[in-house]
Design a protein around this motif. Sequence first.
Motif, PDB file in Angstrom:
ATOM      1  N   GLU A  53       0.671  -1.194  -0.036  1.00  0.00           N
ATOM      2  CA  GLU A  53      -0.076   0.190   0.114  1.00  0.00           C
ATOM      3  C   GLU A  53       0.938   1.268  -0.147  1.00  0.00           C
ATOM      4  O   GLU A  53       0.637   2.312  -0.814  1.00  0.00           O
ATOM      5  N   ALA A  54       2.086   1.352   0.782  1.00  0.00           N
ATOM      6  CA  ALA A  54       2.682   2.424   1.014  1.00  0.00           C
ATOM      7  C   ALA A  54       3.552   2.715  -0.303  1.00  0.00           C
ATOM      8  O   ALA A  54       3.706   3.750  -0.871  1.00  0.00           O
ATOM      9  N   ILE A  55       4.032   1.511  -1.164  1.00  0.00           N
ATOM     10  CA  ILE A  55       4.825   1.755  -2.182  1.00  0.00           C
ATOM     11  C   ILE A  55       4.050   2.032  -3.748  1.00  0.00           C
ATOM     12  O   ILE A  55       4.600   2.241  -4.750  1.00  0.00           O
ATOM     13  N   LEU A 263      12.259   2.785  -1.451  1.00  0.00           N
ATOM     14  CA  LEU A 263      11.764   1.562  -0.638  1.00  0.00           C
ATOM     15  C   LEU A 263      11.879   2.053   0.776  1.00  0.00           C
ATOM     16  O   LEU A 263      11.158   1.319   1.793  1.00  0.00           O
ATOM     17  N   GLU A 264      12.965   2.788   1.336  1.00  0.00           N
ATOM     18  CA  GLU A 264      12.886   3.305   2.753  1.00  0.00           C
ATOM     19  C   GLU A 264      11.710   4.019   3.191  1.00  0.00           C
ATOM     20  O   GLU A 264      11.281   3.587   4.216  1.00  0.00           O
ATOM     21  N   GLU A 268       9.095   2.647   5.990  1.00  0.00           N
ATOM     22  CA  GLU A 268       8.700   3.339   7.242  1.00  0.00           C
ATOM     23  C   GLU A 268       7.409   3.482   7.460  1.00  0.00           C
ATOM     24  O   GLU A 268       6.827   3.315   8.631  1.00  0.00           O
ATOM     25  N   ALA A 269       6.507   3.807   6.173  1.00  0.00           N
ATOM     26  CA  ALA A 269       5.124   3.824   6.416  1.00  0.00           C
ATOM     27  C   ALA A 269       4.417   2.494   6.938  1.00  0.00           C
ATOM     28  O   ALA A 269       3.679   2.471   7.531  1.00  0.00           O
ATOM     29  N   TYR A 289      12.609   0.290  13.998  1.00  0.00           N
ATOM     30  CA  TYR A 289      12.752   0.910  12.556  1.00  0.00           C
ATOM     31  C   TYR A 289      14.029   1.760  12.684  1.00  0.00           C
ATOM     32  O   TYR A 289      14.372   2.674  13.317  1.00  0.00           O
ATOM     33  N   ARG A 290      14.821   1.543  11.528  1.00  0.00           N
ATOM     34  CA  ARG A 290      15.914   2.521  11.328  1.00  0.00           C
ATOM     35  C   ARG A 290      15.774   2.617   9.898  1.00  0.00           C
ATOM     36  O   ARG A 290      15.569   1.845   9.091  1.00  0.00           O
ATOM     37  N   GLY A 291      15.896   3.989   9.195  1.00  0.00           N
ATOM     38  CA  GLY A 291      16.120   4.505   8.030  1.00  0.00           C
ATOM     39  C   GLY A 291      17.547   3.627   7.395  1.00  0.00           C
ATOM     40  O   GLY A 291      18.383   3.123   8.311  1.00  0.00           O
TER      41      GLY A 291
END
Length: 315
Positions: A53-55, A263-264, A268-269, A289-291
């Motif tokens: 959904e986010a991408i 992608l990052e 995250e989302a 989470y880490r970017g």
Amino acid sequence: MKLTYMIAASLTVAATTASAQDFPERPINLIAPFNAGGGTDLLLRGLAPHFAEAIGSDVFVSNMAGGSGTVAASALQGQRADGYQLAYMSVTVSTIQPQIKNVPYGLDSWTPICSIAASPTLLFVTNDSPFQSMEDVVAAVKEEPGKYVFGSSGPGAITHLTMVAAFAGLEIIDDMKHLPFQGSGPAIKELTAGNIQFFGDTEILMNRGDFRPLMVFSDERLENFPDVPTATEVGIEAPLNELYLWGGLFAPAGLDPEVTATLESACEAAVASDGFGAFAANSGTVIKYRGAEEFDAFYRAQYESNAALIEAAGL
């Protein structure tokens, strides 16, 4: 001829830029390097719909088991760095296995995308154990060297390295015995039966039995066990004082920075979504989470610090 080369080069740059801007144009594969139904597989399937959904593209999960995760990692390492093939790799697959096995990947084989989960490990005993603190353990081992046994889920596993960090860090490992098992389940049974005295794993697994933690390999005390000291507090120095069972998404090295950023952002989302949060709460997953940039630095630091653990373990 020079003009031809310049035109060709310009077209290549333009095509690459357009490709990065249009990403993704087809489904993205999230690889679980273990069998279906395991913790990694379930985590990815819990993440996939929110990532999709986010991408704004289809995302599917595939399994590629074997070699304690190294089969999938080795296969991914040989793939084109286009962002359509990602794998969820744990600390053991990405930082330990390549240092103890002959595999075609290493420290610089990846573009880290994001970390998703991380749980510090704990050293624990049974609730009826006479040991109330690590000071008790050190005193007993020094008084009767060779008597006490620590277990693990196998040589090189995170459970093994937890024990090595504890007892090498306290300089008593040469006075103890190591009994490896094929998985944490059999080891826990032997701990309960009294055939081993010490074991180390995450809080989730420890809570499945009647056990008492003596220390945690974290930078701070755990919220659920505020009276349990950190490894640093009991005298274990860096790099043996922190150990996390973590995992995140990796792509092959050389991924376009724009694709990495896309992608990052999607990761995250997805991790922050209500749906994945509910999955994490129901499964006991500890979200961390880490970017991309932070995860890359963390991964490299872990690779280096785990080298010291591997050496201490004689692996």
